[in-house]
Motif scaffolding. Sequence first.
Motif, mmCIF file in Angstrom:
data_model
loop_
_atom_site.group_PDB
_atom_site.id
_atom_site.type_symbol
_atom_site.label_atom_id
_atom_site.label_comp_id
_atom_site.label_asym_id
_atom_site.label_seq_id
_atom_site.Cartn_x
_atom_site.Cartn_y
_atom_site.Cartn_z
ATOM 1 N N GLN A 266 0.838 -1.212 0.000
ATOM 2 C CA GLN A 266 0.000 0.000 0.000
ATOM 3 C C GLN A 266 0.870 1.259 0.000
ATOM 4 N N ALA A 267 0.361 2.318 -0.603
ATOM 5 C CA ALA A 267 1.102 3.587 -0.658
ATOM 6 C C ALA A 267 0.997 4.292 0.700
ATOM 7 N N ALA A 268 2.147 4.717 1.228
ATOM 8 C CA ALA A 268 2.178 5.338 2.557
ATOM 9 C C ALA A 268 1.330 6.601 2.611
ATOM 10 N N ASP A 269 1.431 7.450 1.563
ATOM 11 C CA ASP A 269 0.716 8.735 1.641
ATOM 12 C C ASP A 269 -0.794 8.541 1.699
ATOM 13 N N ARG A 270 -1.306 7.590 0.882
ATOM 14 C CA ARG A 270 -2.760 7.388 0.885
ATOM 15 C C ARG A 270 -3.240 6.801 2.213
ATOM 16 N N CYS A 271 -2.479 5.835 2.732
ATOM 17 C CA CYS A 271 -2.886 5.203 4.005
ATOM 18 C C CYS A 271 -2.852 6.224 5.135
ATOM 19 N N LEU A 272 -1.786 7.030 5.158
ATOM 20 C CA LEU A 272 -1.671 8.026 6.244
ATOM 21 C C LEU A 272 -2.797 9.054 6.158
ATOM 22 N N THR A 273 -3.056 9.511 4.948
ATOM 23 C CA THR A 273 -4.131 10.501 4.771
ATOM 24 C C THR A 273 -5.451 9.940 5.303
ATOM 25 N N ALA A 274 -5.734 8.686 4.955
ATOM 26 C CA ALA A 274 -7.006 8.069 5.364
ATOM 27 C C ALA A 274 -7.072 7.909 6.880
ATOM 28 N N VAL A 275 -5.982 7.405 7.473
ATOM 29 C CA VAL A 275 -5.991 7.171 8.928
ATOM 30 C C VAL A 275 -6.082 8.488 9.697
ATOM 31 N N LEU A 276 -5.348 9.476 9.210
ATOM 32 C CA LEU A 276 -5.378 10.766 9.925
ATOM 33 C C LEU A 276 -6.764 11.401 9.852
ATOM 34 N N TRP A 277 -7.483 11.137 8.817
ATOM 35 C CA TRP A 277 -8.838 11.690 8.719
ATOM 36 C C TRP A 277 -9.823 10.855 9.549
ATOM 37 N N HIS A 278 -9.810 9.533 9.330
ATOM 38 C CA HIS A 278 -10.839 8.695 9.972
ATOM 39 C C HIS A 278 -10.626 8.540 11.473
ATOM 40 N N GLU A 279 -9.373 8.440 11.922
ATOM 41 C CA GLU A 279 -9.138 8.190 13.351
ATOM 42 C C GLU A 279 -8.801 9.453 14.140
ATOM 43 N N PHE A 280 -8.247 10.438 13.435
ATOM 44 C CA PHE A 280 -7.812 11.637 14.153
ATOM 45 C C PHE A 280 -8.589 12.892 13.733
ATOM 46 N N GLY A 281 -9.393 12.761 12.693
ATOM 47 C CA GLY A 281 -10.212 13.885 12.253
ATOM 48 C C GLY A 281 -9.410 15.026 11.651
ATOM 49 N N GLN A 282 -8.207 14.744 11.143
ATOM 50 C CA GLN A 282 -7.350 15.804 10.609
ATOM 51 C C GLN A 282 -7.147 15.608 9.105
ATOM 52 N N GLU A 283 -7.323 16.694 8.379
ATOM 53 C CA GLU A 283 -7.065 16.636 6.946
ATOM 54 C C GLU A 283 -5.641 17.127 6.716
ATOM 55 N N VAL A 284 -4.830 16.314 6.045
ATOM 56 C CA VAL A 284 -3.416 16.682 5.861
ATOM 57 C C VAL A 284 -2.984 16.406 4.426
ATOM 58 N N ASP A 285 -1.859 17.022 4.097
ATOM 59 C CA ASP A 285 -1.204 16.725 2.828
ATOM 60 C C ASP A 285 0.123 16.055 3.200
ATOM 61 N N VAL A 286 0.255 14.778 2.846
ATOM 62 C CA VAL A 286 1.469 14.042 3.245
ATOM 63 C C VAL A 286 2.634 14.455 2.354
ATOM 64 N N GLY A 287 3.737 14.863 2.997
ATOM 65 C CA GLY A 287 4.905 15.346 2.254
ATOM 66 C C GLY A 287 6.029 14.335 2.196
ATOM 67 N N GLU A 288 7.254 14.844 2.373
ATOM 68 C CA GLU A 288 8.468 14.039 2.218
ATOM 69 C C GLU A 288 8.723 13.138 3.429
ATOM 70 N N GLU A 289 9.460 12.057 3.171
ATOM 71 C CA GLU A 289 9.925 11.227 4.293
ATOM 72 C C GLU A 289 11.005 12.018 5.031
ATOM 73 N N GLN A 290 10.844 12.135 6.359
ATOM 74 C CA GLN A 290 11.806 12.939 7.138
ATOM 75 C C GLN A 290 12.772 12.060 7.939
ATOM 76 N N PHE A 291 12.283 10.916 8.387
ATOM 77 C CA PHE A 291 13.127 9.982 9.152
ATOM 78 C C PHE A 291 12.777 8.562 8.709
ATOM 79 N N HIS A 292 13.769 7.688 8.842
ATOM 80 C CA HIS A 292 13.507 6.272 8.528
ATOM 81 C C HIS A 292 14.324 5.422 9.495
ATOM 82 N N TYR A 293 13.680 4.443 10.142
ATOM 83 C CA TYR A 293 14.385 3.586 11.101
ATOM 84 C C TYR A 293 13.990 2.127 10.921
ATOM 85 N N ILE A 294 14.943 1.272 11.217
ATOM 86 C CA ILE A 294 14.658 -0.163 11.366
ATOM 87 C C ILE A 294 14.793 -0.439 12.860
ATOM 88 N N HIS A 295 13.781 -1.020 13.449
ATOM 89 C CA HIS A 295 13.817 -1.300 14.890
ATOM 90 C C HIS A 295 13.467 -2.773 15.094
#
Length: 348
Positions: A266-295
């Motif tokens: 799945q595409a990260a931007d689409r999933c994040l946009t959907a979750v931020l709207w449905h679960e957090f009620g926030q409309e956002v425009d997903v931008g660049e990757e800022q950090f990346h970690y393997i844990h």
Amino acid sequence: MTLATQLLDWYYENARDLPWRQDKDAYKIWVSEIMLQQTRVEAVKGYYQRWIDRFPTPAVLAEASEQEVLQYWQGLGYYSRARNLLAGVREVCAAYGGEVPEDEQLIRQLPGVGDYTAGAIASIAYNRRVPAVDGNVLRIFSRLFCLESDISKQATKREIAGLLHRHMPDSSPGDFNQALMDLGSMICIPRRPRCQVCPLSNLCEGYAREVQDTLPVRPAKKEPVLVQLAAGLVLQDGKYLVRQRPAKGLLAGMWEFPTVELTGGQAADRCLTAVLWHEFGQEVDVGEEQFHYIHIFSHRKWDISFFSCQWLSGNGVMKEGQWRSLTEFSNMPWAGPHHKVALALAES
Ligand code: SF4
């Protein structure tokens, strides 16, 4: 000379100087043993000192909030250990007047305390002749007695506990257990044991048969499952959108930025946009990757990317989530790699 005499003679010459060995306080031994589960000695030292400075007795720890306790534990991982420790000292204060009981059966009943920890506390703090069987002891005794059975099996553990008990001296059982801990960390190490300088080499069957490198026998290790995650960094009015993880499960109760698991490419931007709207009620425009970690956890491996998100509106229903400022970040226990991001944002 007996195994115990040889081992103790070596220990009294070579014992490690560790902060929790300054006295024989049962509470301090308990804290150190819980911290040392899954964590290296060198990494524990700093955490232990900070912990004891802040929570010097069971009574002080019992009064602390879970959030503060988790914050002091942050970075050590396996947070259920901290919760159990807190529940355990509260029980010690309620049932035993703030003193850790001497009887290992009673110690064993405290939350998060297993046979090994109960044995370590009872033997070191109260000089009780109780074995403390951990991975070090399983390895050392498998080699000493050339045991070829799987050390993950209960039957093997029972056999080794029996051998340990038989060789344990009546005097100084705590020193005997600590000597095994030191032997396991300095001499009879997991790979390439240092048999030439081992105080027990003349008694060691594995060494005599030159099979020490093949012991102990363990089950095949399972690879951790890869989990692909995307997290959103949403900033609005100087505060970031965060949420607390559920009270049960991995990293329970810790804080994180809104996160979604990506399955099937799945595409990260689409999933994040959907979750931020449905679960957090926030409309956002997903931008660049800022950090990346393997844990890596014991059974899971998080591959997590953090994306900066431009906040557009907040008209939806906020089912979960809170807004927190950078100054509040340092007082929040963070979940794994979210801590690194919180630190980086606070320092930028
Ligand atoms: S002789 Fe080698 S294998 Fe045996 S106990 Fe010592 S270090 Fe371990």
